[in-house]
Design a protein around this motif. Sequence first.
Motif, PDB file in Angstrom:
ATOM      1  N   VAL A   1       0.843  -1.205   0.000  1.00 26.47           N
ATOM      2  CA  VAL A   1       0.000   0.000   0.000  1.00 26.47           C
ATOM      3  C   VAL A   1       0.880   1.258   0.000  1.00 26.47           C
ATOM      4  CG1 VAL A   1      -1.838   1.282   1.173  1.00 26.47           C
ATOM      5  CG2 VAL A   1      -1.811  -1.220   1.297  1.00 26.47           C
ATOM      6  N   PHE A   2       0.705   2.078  -1.008  1.00 23.74           N
ATOM      7  CA  PHE A   2       1.334   3.404  -1.046  1.00 23.74           C
ATOM      8  C   PHE A   2       0.258   4.427  -0.719  1.00 23.74           C
ATOM      9  CE2 PHE A   2       4.061   1.118  -4.044  1.00 23.74           C
ATOM     10  CZ  PHE A   2       5.316   1.691  -3.872  1.00 23.74           C
ATOM     11  N   LYS A   3       0.581   5.343   0.213  1.00 20.06           N
ATOM     12  CA  LYS A   3      -0.371   6.424   0.512  1.00 20.06           C
ATOM     13  C   LYS A   3       0.320   7.768   0.342  1.00 20.06           C
ATOM     14  CE  LYS A   3      -3.591   4.344   3.724  1.00 20.06           C
ATOM     15  NZ  LYS A   3      -3.673   3.990   5.117  1.00 20.06           N
ATOM     16  N   ASN A   4      -0.145   8.532  -0.610  1.00 18.03           N
ATOM     17  CA  ASN A   4       0.422   9.868  -0.881  1.00 18.03           C
ATOM     18  C   ASN A   4       1.951   9.832  -0.902  1.00 18.03           C
ATOM     19  OD1 ASN A   4      -2.244  10.843  -0.738  1.00 18.03           O
ATOM     20  ND2 ASN A   4      -2.055  11.038   1.489  1.00 18.03           N
TER      21      ASN A   4
ATOM     22  N   ASN B   1       2.900  11.857  -5.312  1.00 17.94           N
ATOM     23  CA  ASN B   1       1.557  11.516  -4.849  1.00 17.94           C
ATOM     24  C   ASN B   1       1.064  10.148  -5.333  1.00 17.94           C
ATOM     25  OD1 ASN B   1      -0.729  12.093  -3.355  1.00 17.94           O
ATOM     26  ND2 ASN B   1      -1.823  12.880  -5.151  1.00 17.94           N
TER      27      ASN B   1
ATOM     28  N   ASN C   1      -0.670   6.715  -4.919  1.00 19.53           N
ATOM     29  CA  ASN C   1      -1.649   6.000  -4.097  1.00 19.53           C
ATOM     30  C   ASN C   1      -1.982   4.693  -4.795  1.00 19.53           C
ATOM     31  OD1 ASN C   1      -2.525   7.817  -1.773  1.00 19.53           O
ATOM     32  ND2 ASN C   1      -2.578   9.194  -3.544  1.00 19.53           N
TER      33      ASN C   1
ATOM     34  N   THR D   1      -2.879   0.256  -4.055  1.00 16.14           N
ATOM     35  CA  THR D   1      -3.000  -0.936  -3.213  1.00 16.14           C
ATOM     36  C   THR D   1      -2.852  -2.139  -4.130  1.00 16.14           C
ATOM     37  OG1 THR D   1      -4.488   0.175  -1.691  1.00 16.14           O
ATOM     38  CG2 THR D   1      -4.536  -2.229  -1.654  1.00 16.14           C
TER      39      THR D   1
ATOM     40  N   GLY E   1       5.009  10.644   2.355  1.00 18.53           N
ATOM     41  CA  GLY E   1       3.897   9.698   2.417  1.00 18.53           C
ATOM     42  C   GLY E   1       4.282   8.398   3.098  1.00 18.53           C
ATOM     43  N   GLU E   2       3.486   7.360   2.815  1.00 20.09           N
ATOM     44  CA  GLU E   2       3.649   6.073   3.514  1.00 20.09           C
ATOM     45  C   GLU E   2       3.713   4.925   2.533  1.00 20.09           C
ATOM     46  OE1 GLU E   2       0.404   5.324   6.229  1.00 20.09           O
ATOM     47  OE2 GLU E   2       0.435   7.456   6.776  1.00 20.09           O
TER      48      GLU E   2
END
Length: 251
Positions: free
Chosen positions: A3-6, A20, A22, A24, A57-58
Amino acid sequence: MIVFKNAGKKYPNGFQGLKNVNLTIDQGEFVAIIGLSGAGKSTLIRTINRMHDITEGELTVDGVDVMSLQGASLRSFRRKIGMIFQSFNLITRTTVIKNVMTAFVPDLPVLRATFGIYNKQEKMKALECLDKVGILDKAFVRADQLSGGQQQRVALARTLAQDPEIILADEPVAALDPITAKQVMDDFKRINEKMNITILINIHHVDLALQYASRVIGIRAGEIVYDGPADQVTDEVLQSIYQGGEVHGRV
Ligand code: ADP
């Protein structure tokens, strides 16, 4: 699950390689990443095993915050992620089976690792992995005696010996002729389907991407501009991904 978030990646020279992101990606997906050369495909997959670090981000893999890993925890995390390169990265002057068994080196006692001493169980496992990619008969041949396609299969067998959950493949067929490229893609597909290993593959050959992957991610200038099923990638979608550039491998 990846999962990549921002998520973003700024290189030390200030260049923004990813913006940016995003995403899954579920376990067992077969994902092709397409885009112009320099779009950020390689940067994206290399953040997953921390060959590159995201700077914003994460990013989590199976719920683990990848950026928090270091030392032993990073090493054991990397072991469940196989990596395949365009250039095979084999030790060419030694046998195929020894190349595959280098996958075990991180877990070996220093003495065995230094002298390349492997036990029966490790040899059997290496042979099994060679069998999975159809080159068991080449086990005791020197790696530099093999064709490019066979060498890439050895690299794949070496990766399988790690028991990976994810395989990241960075232009794995770019150095191969079209027929051999398809055979190697067949291997990826079979491994994906039979072993439920997630496969993320950077590929500039669009037809191969659409034929083999179930999901396509299109990147342009570090941004994801398409993320969807391979069978919905229309010419318009390709135009938007490759804006201003040549679409490779489209007939
Ligand atoms: P692709 O795999 O799509 O060809 P890359 O991910 O290799 O693209 O590169 C994306 C962009 O990041 C390119 O413009 C490249 O020049 C730049 N880049 C790659 N590595 C570095 C680095 N270490 N420092 C600065 N810029 C880099």
